[in-house]
Write a protein that holds these residues in place. Structure first.
Motif, PDB file in Angstrom:
ATOM      1  N   CYS A 231       0.825  -1.222   0.000  1.00  0.00           N
ATOM      2  CA  CYS A 231       0.000   0.000   0.000  1.00  0.00           C
ATOM      3  C   CYS A 231       0.856   1.268   0.000  1.00  0.00           C
ATOM      4  O   CYS A 231       0.688   2.156   0.844  1.00  0.00           O
ATOM      5  CB  CYS A 231      -0.940   0.010   1.200  1.00  0.00           C
ATOM      6  SG  CYS A 231      -2.149  -1.309   1.177  1.00  0.00           S
ATOM      7  N   THR A 232       1.772   1.344  -0.947  1.00  0.00           N
ATOM      8  CA  THR A 232       2.683   2.484  -1.008  1.00  0.00           C
ATOM      9  C   THR A 232       2.648   3.111  -2.397  1.00  0.00           C
ATOM     10  O   THR A 232       2.894   2.430  -3.399  1.00  0.00           O
ATOM     11  CB  THR A 232       4.124   2.047  -0.677  1.00  0.00           C
ATOM     12  OG1 THR A 232       4.145   1.481   0.630  1.00  0.00           O
ATOM     13  CG2 THR A 232       5.072   3.228  -0.732  1.00  0.00           C
ATOM     14  N   LEU A 233       2.333   4.403  -2.444  1.00  0.00           N
ATOM     15  CA  LEU A 233       2.296   5.146  -3.696  1.00  0.00           C
ATOM     16  C   LEU A 233       3.545   6.010  -3.804  1.00  0.00           C
ATOM     17  O   LEU A 233       4.054   6.518  -2.800  1.00  0.00           O
ATOM     18  CB  LEU A 233       1.052   6.035  -3.766  1.00  0.00           C
ATOM     19  CG  LEU A 233      -0.296   5.377  -3.477  1.00  0.00           C
ATOM     20  CD1 LEU A 233      -1.424   6.395  -3.643  1.00  0.00           C
ATOM     21  CD2 LEU A 233      -0.523   4.173  -4.371  1.00  0.00           C
ATOM     22  N   VAL A 234       4.020   6.186  -5.028  1.00  0.00           N
ATOM     23  CA  VAL A 234       5.226   6.982  -5.268  1.00  0.00           C
ATOM     24  C   VAL A 234       4.972   7.949  -6.416  1.00  0.00           C
ATOM     25  O   VAL A 234       4.385   7.577  -7.442  1.00  0.00           O
ATOM     26  CB  VAL A 234       6.435   6.082  -5.618  1.00  0.00           C
ATOM     27  CG1 VAL A 234       7.660   6.939  -5.945  1.00  0.00           C
ATOM     28  CG2 VAL A 234       6.745   5.120  -4.484  1.00  0.00           C
ATOM     29  N   PHE A 235       5.401   9.185  -6.227  1.00  0.00           N
ATOM     30  CA  PHE A 235       5.499  10.151  -7.320  1.00  0.00           C
ATOM     31  C   PHE A 235       6.913  10.686  -7.313  1.00  0.00           C
ATOM     32  O   PHE A 235       7.471  10.986  -6.254  1.00  0.00           O
ATOM     33  CB  PHE A 235       4.522  11.317  -7.148  1.00  0.00           C
ATOM     34  CG  PHE A 235       4.732  12.410  -8.173  1.00  0.00           C
ATOM     35  CD1 PHE A 235       4.129  12.331  -9.419  1.00  0.00           C
ATOM     36  CD2 PHE A 235       5.554  13.499  -7.906  1.00  0.00           C
ATOM     37  CE1 PHE A 235       4.336  13.316 -10.377  1.00  0.00           C
ATOM     38  CE2 PHE A 235       5.769  14.486  -8.855  1.00  0.00           C
ATOM     39  CZ  PHE A 235       5.156  14.398 -10.094  1.00  0.00           C
ATOM     40  N   SER A 236       7.522  10.832  -8.487  1.00  0.00           N
ATOM     41  CA  SER A 236       8.847  11.438  -8.556  1.00  0.00           C
ATOM     42  C   SER A 236       8.864  12.492  -9.647  1.00  0.00           C
ATOM     43  O   SER A 236       8.219  12.339 -10.690  1.00  0.00           O
ATOM     44  CB  SER A 236       9.927  10.381  -8.832  1.00  0.00           C
ATOM     45  OG  SER A 236       9.782   9.840 -10.128  1.00  0.00           O
ATOM     46  N   GLY A 237       9.600  13.563  -9.404  1.00  0.00           N
ATOM     47  CA  GLY A 237       9.712  14.636 -10.387  1.00  0.00           C
ATOM     48  C   GLY A 237      10.223  15.899  -9.728  1.00  0.00           C
ATOM     49  O   GLY A 237      10.218  16.026  -8.494  1.00  0.00           O
ATOM     50  N   PHE A 238      10.666  16.837 -10.543  1.00  0.00           N
ATOM     51  CA  PHE A 238      11.141  18.125 -10.042  1.00  0.00           C
ATOM     52  C   PHE A 238       9.944  18.919  -9.537  1.00  0.00           C
ATOM     53  O   PHE A 238       9.094  19.346 -10.314  1.00  0.00           O
ATOM     54  CB  PHE A 238      11.867  18.868 -11.156  1.00  0.00           C
ATOM     55  CG  PHE A 238      12.248  20.287 -10.816  1.00  0.00           C
ATOM     56  CD1 PHE A 238      12.732  20.619  -9.562  1.00  0.00           C
ATOM     57  CD2 PHE A 238      12.127  21.288 -11.764  1.00  0.00           C
ATOM     58  CE1 PHE A 238      13.083  21.922  -9.240  1.00  0.00           C
ATOM     59  CE2 PHE A 238      12.478  22.598 -11.467  1.00  0.00           C
ATOM     60  CZ  PHE A 238      12.953  22.913 -10.200  1.00  0.00           C
TER      61      PHE A 238
END
Length: 407
Positions: A231-238
């Motif tokens: 149950c882990t969400l990830v977003f990556s970006g500047f």
């Protein structure tokens, strides 16, 4: 060929979408060509990466933009008082940068000047050898479209300052950007979607416009099939990029409550440098949220997460963050705009939803079904291997540059 790259930010370390693209194109071009680089740096600590850049470039100039509170206020006042000026162009013009261009053009026999973003066309390219270099304009985004979206954003998370700046700049910068494309010998778009939009505003440049899509380093972002956090969400970006900030704020204000209701133990990692105070405050509002800021290696989070989210509502180009996630084996939920320009199919390579409840439903679907997550991630990995590896992308681009130089 001798290729001079003019960039608004250093491609190393490659910690954001724009930097990643410039770095990988530069690295591949350097295999068979002499590459030179002039770029701004915003932080003094970035000067220490000059040796890494010299691994690929024959010469590198790292120049401070020297943005102060005074210069920022002055640029906005100038734009208000003079209809020929724009806030965007004032941010990126520097006499020192122009002087360095003049020095490189006088010192090296440059065949191609590659401009990263249309606003870099604010600089003059002098001719010293009697042979005018070819100018290539790389459109990471259609910038006027971003300004248009910024000016028209209709929700409380969008600051009044951004809206006002968008209204001031829109028509002026659109005219500048169209003329920049006309002046270029070759225009490079990130996707066919972006190229097709040119037909509406500047059809005369279509004949000299090519698509060089974004790619991914499939060796660096290897498919990870090991254990992941539940149950882990990830977003990556500047996070200093407005579309990223807007998308994350929309996600937490509108989408997250639906997910949290079904999965109260959900965790979310917002990964990337430059988070604003509003993004940082998400940690105070939601105990499930971690805002990391800059990280040395985003793969740690891509390999931990259950689902990668890309809730973008504005922007153009193609999202390297999605390609990285697909390469690393974490299934993706995004919006139509988020995956715009990528040759993906909903339900086969990733999941697409644009409404608040729809986005939450797609996330919950993946959280519930481990076998579907695996199936989706394997199909996505095959796609990036087949279509989005940097060596094959840049090899085709290099052929276009050779033809341009030959005339």
């Amino acid at each position: 060929m001798n290729i001079l790259i003019l960039s608004p930010e250093p491609p190393y370390p490659p910690v954001s979408g724009g930097r990643l693209r410039v770095f990988n194109v530069m690295k591949e071009l350097a295999r068979n060509n002499n590459v030179f680089l002039i770029t701004f740096v915003d932080k003094e600590e970035e000067l220490k990466y000059r040796p890494e850049l010299l691994d690929y470039c024959k010469d590198v100039a790292l120049l401070s933009r020297n943005h102060t509170v005074f210069t920022k206020i002055n640029s906005r006042l100038q734009a208000l008082l003079n209809k020929k000026k724009t806030i965007m162009l004032s941010r990126f013009y520097s006499p020192v940068f122009q002087q360095k261009i003049n020095e490189f053009m006088a010192k090296y026999d440059i065949d191609i000047v590659q401009l990263e973003h249309s606003y870099i066309d604010v600089y003059e390219i002098p001719v010293y050898t009697g042979r005018k270099p070819a100018k290539v304009l790389v459109q990471h985004n259609l910038e006027y479209k971003l300004i248009e979206q910024q000016a028209g954003a209709r929700w409380p998370g969008t600051s009044l300052r951004r809206k006002i700046e968008g209204y001031i700049d829109l028509d002026r910068f659109k005219e500048f950007e169209i003329n920049a494309m006309k002046r270029a010998g070759l225009c490079v778009m990130m996707s066919n979607d972006d190229r097709n939009q040119l037909a509406e505003v500047v059809p005369e440049v279509l004949s000299k416009t090519i698509v060089v899509p974004n790619g991914v380093d499939v060796e660096y972002f290897q498919y990870y099939s090991g254990p992941r956090d539940e149950c882990t969400l990830v977003f990556s970006g500047f996070m200093g990029h407005f579309p990223n900030e807007d998308g994350i704020l929309w996600f937490f204000h509108k989408v997250f409550p639906y997910i949290k209701k079904q999965y109260p133990r959900i965790k979310v990692f917002v990964v990337g440098r430059g988070p604003s105070k509003r993004i940082r405050n998400l940690e105070n509002k939601y105990s499930q949220v971690t805002v990391t800021g800059f990280v040395d290696d985003v793969r740690e989070y891509l390999n931990r997460g259950t689902v990668f989210i890309c809730p973008l509502r504005m922007g153009s180009g193609t999202r390297l963050k999605i390609l990285e996630a697909m390469s690393a084996g974490i299934p993706v939920v995004t919006t139509s705009i988020g995956c715009e320009g990528l040759q993906v199919e909903d339900g086969q390579h990733l999941l697409i939803a644009d409404s608040e409840e729809g986005f939450a439903t797609k996330v919950n679907q993946l959280l519930e079904d481990g076998s579907f997550r695996t199936k989706l991630s394997k199909t996505a990995r095959s796609l990036v291997e087949d279509r989005y590896s940097w060596p094959s992308i840049v090899a085709e681009y290099e052929k276009e540059l050779q033809q341009l130089v030959k005339g």
